[in-house]
Enzyme design. Sequence first.
Site, PDB file in Angstrom:
ATOM      1  N   GLY A 184       0.877  -1.297  -0.076  1.00  0.00           N
ATOM      2  CA  GLY A 184       0.200   0.083   0.007  1.00  0.00           C
ATOM      3  C   GLY A 184       0.819   1.174   0.055  1.00  0.00           C
ATOM      4  N   LYS A 190       5.320  -0.278  -9.811  1.00  0.00           N
ATOM      5  CA  LYS A 190       4.909   1.048  -9.593  1.00  0.00           C
ATOM      6  C   LYS A 190       6.337   1.557  -9.218  1.00  0.00           C
ATOM      7  CE  LYS A 190       5.523   0.728  -5.190  1.00  0.00           C
ATOM      8  NZ  LYS A 190       6.585   1.493  -4.010  1.00  0.00           N
ATOM      9  N   ASP A 216      -0.671   3.638  -4.071  1.00  0.00           N
ATOM     10  CA  ASP A 216       0.894   3.276  -4.087  1.00  0.00           C
ATOM     11  C   ASP A 216       1.834   3.893  -5.165  1.00  0.00           C
ATOM     12  OD1 ASP A 216       3.112   2.265  -2.802  1.00  0.00           O
ATOM     13  OD2 ASP A 216       2.855   0.196  -3.127  1.00  0.00           O
ATOM     14  N   LEU A 272      18.806   1.871  -2.106  1.00  0.00           N
ATOM     15  CA  LEU A 272      18.438   0.838  -3.041  1.00  0.00           C
ATOM     16  C   LEU A 272      17.503   1.295  -3.881  1.00  0.00           C
ATOM     17  CD1 LEU A 272      18.478  -2.258  -3.822  1.00  0.00           C
ATOM     18  CD2 LEU A 272      17.301  -2.671  -1.873  1.00  0.00           C
TER      19      LEU A 272
END
Length: 353
Positions: free
Chosen positions: A144, A199, A258, A302
């Site tokens: 989420g 995403k 998200d 990262l």
Amino acid sequence: MDEKTVGVIGAGAWGSGLAQAIARGGHKVQMWAREQDVVDSINLEHENKRYLPGYPLSENMTASSDIKEVASGKEFLILASPSLYLASTAKQLLDVEDVREGRVTIGVITKGFIPSETGPKLVLDTLESVLPECYRKSLVYISGPSHAEEVAMGKLTGLIAASENAKNSIRFRELMRVPGLMVYSSLDVIGVQICAAAKNVVAIVYGALDALAEKSDQFGDNTESLLLAAGLNEIQTLGMAMGATHPETFTSIAGVGDLDVTCRSKYGRNRRFGQDIIKTDMLEKFKDLDDLIARIGEIGYLSEGAVACKYVHEISKMHGLKLLICEGLYKILNREIKPAELIEKLLTTGKID
């Protein structure tokens, strides 16, 4: 409130943020970290100075570098290792009796795809091939719009707990019924996982566009909304091709929610990576995408989207999908084309080939 015992495997920013929310709700949380300085920081200073600096942690939280200790005697385990290390981390849990016997309910918050001999696999598919048979179709995937910093601060956040085992989804939903979190159940474990992974790819492109907009009068808010809509369409196309069961997943907080926060938030590492591609020309020191992934630690943070981009490219080829945004980023990260050249092609021809 019925106090629960929770182990969190992985002490990065997101794992620490969610652990803090659960601990703030009165549960006992123990985290596993590879790095002794992270363990000491959490235990002695109640702060994760390496991965979540500046955010005080509850005294209900402790940490250990012994993964067997953290995974033993817990009612819930949350796997929070980065996708690159998830499979190897999960294999270490096979030495834990509570895991072997299926006595602990396991949730996962890792985002991305996992490589295998037969091609990229989803996170839960990978874990089901590693963990005991009793966990098949029983793992819970949690996702989420949830930046770790805001979750740690207790700012209101919505999450999805997706599982083919409805009881386990409800168990995690009840565990996370704490101040600052609103949690909903879903049966669409494939769709939710794909939203969480893909995403990040779109967010890199969004960051690059954001940086380009500072120097060009061609791009603005309208352009960014165009990218968000087109990106969501590609995520849904990918998801349905891979077996997502509920189209509404992509218009839920797992999908558009998200995607929006990952692209727009100041906390987003993938957005930052996209900005750095333009502002610092950081790709120049890497030969191609494989080299970038092998040396990703040199970036200093990262970007899961850089790793996911490779696997989205492979999956789209397997399914014969045309994903202009994802494929365009792949060409940029693979050093096949410069960002400005790619954008020029898109604007003039609507193609990237």
